[in-house]
Structure formats: C-alpha cells, structure tokens
Design a protein around this motif. Structure first.
Motif, PDB file in Angstrom:
ATOM      1  N   SER A 142       8.132   3.305 -12.642  1.00 59.61           N
ATOM      2  CA  SER A 142       7.322   2.715 -11.566  1.00 59.61           C
ATOM      3  C   SER A 142       8.124   1.652 -10.812  1.00 59.61           C
ATOM      4  CB  SER A 142       6.035   2.107 -12.129  1.00 59.61           C
ATOM      5  OG  SER A 142       6.301   0.908 -12.852  1.00 59.61           O
TER       6      SER A 142
ATOM      7  N   SER B  27       4.519  -5.300  -9.976  1.00 61.19           N
ATOM      8  CA  SER B  27       5.499  -4.787  -9.025  1.00 61.19           C
ATOM      9  C   SER B  27       6.603  -5.808  -8.766  1.00 61.19           C
ATOM     10  CB  SER B  27       4.819  -4.406  -7.704  1.00 61.19           C
ATOM     11  OG  SER B  27       4.880  -5.456  -6.774  1.00 61.19           O
TER      12      SER B  27
ATOM     13  N   HIS C  71      -4.358  -7.653  -7.150  1.00 61.36           N
ATOM     14  CA  HIS C  71      -4.927  -6.814  -8.203  1.00 61.36           C
ATOM     15  C   HIS C  71      -5.250  -7.612  -9.460  1.00 61.36           C
ATOM     16  CE1 HIS C  71      -2.911  -3.155  -6.167  1.00 61.36           C
ATOM     17  NE2 HIS C  71      -4.174  -3.255  -5.787  1.00 61.36           N
TER      18      HIS C  71
ATOM     19  N   ASP D  79      -0.002  -7.302  -2.834  1.00 59.10           N
ATOM     20  CA  ASP D  79      -0.977  -6.405  -3.467  1.00 59.10           C
ATOM     21  C   ASP D  79      -1.073  -6.627  -4.975  1.00 59.10           C
ATOM     22  OD1 ASP D  79      -1.833  -5.185  -1.187  1.00 59.10           O
ATOM     23  OD2 ASP D  79      -0.973  -3.219  -1.617  1.00 59.10           O
ATOM     24  N   SER D  80       0.066  -6.710  -5.639  1.00 60.14           N
ATOM     25  CA  SER D  80       0.046  -6.864  -7.103  1.00 60.14           C
ATOM     26  C   SER D  80      -0.661  -8.146  -7.508  1.00 60.14           C
ATOM     27  CB  SER D  80       1.465  -6.872  -7.669  1.00 60.14           C
ATOM     28  OG  SER D  80       2.040  -5.609  -7.498  1.00 60.14           O
TER      29      SER D  80
ATOM     30  N   HIS E 237       4.004   1.465  -1.060  1.00 68.78           N
ATOM     31  CA  HIS E 237       4.634   1.547  -2.384  1.00 68.78           C
ATOM     32  C   HIS E 237       3.680   2.203  -3.381  1.00 68.78           C
ATOM     33  CE1 HIS E 237       8.483  -0.426  -2.086  1.00 68.78           C
ATOM     34  NE2 HIS E 237       7.963  -1.473  -1.472  1.00 68.78           N
ATOM     35  N   ASN E 238       2.427   1.794  -3.370  1.00 64.20           N
ATOM     36  CA  ASN E 238       1.436   2.370  -4.288  1.00 64.20           C
ATOM     37  C   ASN E 238       1.264   3.861  -4.046  1.00 64.20           C
ATOM     38  OD1 ASN E 238       1.092  -0.193  -5.318  1.00 64.20           O
ATOM     39  ND2 ASN E 238      -0.836  -0.569  -4.253  1.00 64.20           N
TER      40      ASN E 238
ATOM     41  N   ASN F 255       4.261   5.778  -5.382  1.00 57.39           N
ATOM     42  CA  ASN F 255       4.204   5.896  -6.837  1.00 57.39           C
ATOM     43  C   ASN F 255       3.148   6.894  -7.286  1.00 57.39           C
ATOM     44  OD1 ASN F 255       6.206   3.945  -6.866  1.00 57.39           O
ATOM     45  ND2 ASN F 255       5.271   2.786  -8.517  1.00 57.39           N
TER      46      ASN F 255
ATOM     47  N   THR G  87       3.027  -0.217 -11.449  1.00 52.24           N
ATOM     48  CA  THR G  87       2.747   0.041 -10.034  1.00 52.24           C
ATOM     49  C   THR G  87       1.800  -0.993  -9.442  1.00 52.24           C
ATOM     50  OG1 THR G  87       3.088   2.423 -10.284  1.00 52.24           O
ATOM     51  CG2 THR G  87       1.737   1.714  -8.405  1.00 52.24           C
ATOM     52  N   PHE G  88       0.706  -1.267 -10.127  1.00 53.22           N
ATOM     53  CA  PHE G  88      -0.356  -2.077  -9.539  1.00 53.22           C
ATOM     54  C   PHE G  88      -0.369  -3.548  -9.954  1.00 53.22           C
ATOM     55  CE2 PHE G  88      -2.026   2.320  -9.605  1.00 53.22           C
ATOM     56  CZ  PHE G  88      -2.108   2.507  -8.236  1.00 53.22           C
TER      57      PHE G  88
ATOM     58  N   ARG H  28       0.838  -1.210   0.000  1.00 54.19           N
ATOM     59  CA  ARG H  28       0.000   0.000   0.000  1.00 54.19           C
ATOM     60  C   ARG H  28       0.867   1.252   0.000  1.00 54.19           C
ATOM     61  NH1 ARG H  28      -2.487   3.276   3.956  1.00 54.19           N
ATOM     62  NH2 ARG H  28      -4.425   4.155   3.200  1.00 54.19           N
TER      63      ARG H  28
ATOM     64  N   HIS I 121       9.796   1.805  -6.719  1.00 58.71           N
ATOM     65  CA  HIS I 121       9.620   0.699  -5.772  1.00 58.71           C
ATOM     66  C   HIS I 121      10.979   0.296  -5.188  1.00 58.71           C
ATOM     67  CE1 HIS I 121       7.442  -3.048  -4.440  1.00 58.71           C
ATOM     68  NE2 HIS I 121       8.704  -3.406  -4.279  1.00 58.71           N
TER      69      HIS I 121
END
Length: 174
Positions: free
Chosen positions: A148, A56, A71, A67-68, A10-11, A14, A52-53, A8, A152
């Motif tokens: 991106s 990563s 997603h 997270d990635s 990291h997002n 970015n 980013t999403f 979160r 990170h």
C-alpha cells in the motif's frame, strides 16, 4: 507539486490495484498455482487497508488537511507532531524506512497511552501481544502494508532510491 495525486486519487489507485491483485490471487489459487489461507488473505487485506487509509506517507503533512489524518477522526490530531517531525517527501517518503517511521510513531503513541493508563489505573489489564508471532501472520501483514505504501510512492513518482539519492547529495555537500 501539481503532478502529485490527491489523497482521494491515491486511495482509488490502491483500491484498483488491490482489486486486480485479489482477482489474480483468486485465479492462481483456484488453479493450484498459489496457496493462500483465508487468514493470510485477511491479514494482508487489513494491513493494506490500514496502510492505504490510516497510515499513508502523506501523514508528513498532518498539520494540514490530509485524508489519512481525517480518517482518524478526532484522533487525527495525534499525527500533527509526526507532520512536524518529518518534512514532506523526505525520509517519510522513502521505500523502506518511510513506512517504518509511521509504525514507530504509532508504537510510541501506543506505548505512551499504555504507560499513562498503567499509571492512572494500575488495576486495568492491557491485552498482550500473543507470543510467538508466526511468520504466516507477520508476512501478509508486512506485505499488505508495504505494498500500500509503495503504490502511493509510485503514484507520487518517488523512485526506490529516493532516500539514498538525498543522503548522497547531503554527503557530497559536506
């Protein structure tokens, strides 16, 4: 590592960096310092968002909660083998090769899917990549994706010579 930001964070880093960059580009283009077409801005933005999403560097932890991977939804399971192939903060966290590992893995997945589709349903046509691909398309895509990824790595404290230092250590041990 305790000092490494969460997915979160990291997002958010970015998104904040993108916002500052977009504002600076807008100001520079209004003052005729820089000339960016709407298409180039779109390509950069899309690649930055994907990097980013969806792609990563933390996908090397894809066997866990990342997270990635989330997603990707149900397709997140496709990244588990990537997490098994690459150790966390290893080759996948290098500045040049690391981002390429995720693109190569994604290309291999797509080739496998297209191959299976052509085998199972040979009459189905698969869209082709238009040729030739212009530098005005490729350059913003590469810039957005790599920026991106580098944000990170910077947030993780990974230096640009990270992969080279690890490789040299391995050579010295031999």
């Amino acid at each position: 590592m305790s000092g490494v930001p969460s997915g979160r964070v990291h997002n958010l880093i970015n998104i904040a960096a993108y916002s500052v960059l977009a504002g600076a580009v807008l100001v520079a283009s209004r003052q005729d310092i820089l000339s960016i077409t709407p298409s180039q801005a779109l390509y950069f933005t899309l690649a930055f968002a994907v990097g980013t999403f969806l792609l990563s560097p933390d996908l090397d932890l894809a066997e866990g909660k990342v997270d990635s991977k989330r997603h990707w939804g149900v397709l997140g399971v496709l990244w588990v083998p990537y997490g098994m192939l690459f150790s966390h903060r290893g080759l996948s966290h290098t500045w040049l090769v690391g981002p390429l590992t995720r693109l190569a893995y994604l290309a291999a997945l797509l080739a496998l899917i297209v191959g299976l589709l052509r085998y199972v349903a040979p009459s189905v046509t698969v869209p082709a990549i238009p040729q030739p691909i212009s530098v005005k398309v490729v350059a913003p895509l590469i810039a957005g994706y790599y920026l991106s990824q580098w944000l990170h790595l910077i947030a993780d404290g990974v230096r640009p010579d990270h992969g080279m230092r690890r490789g040299l250590k391995k050579l010295r041990r031999r």
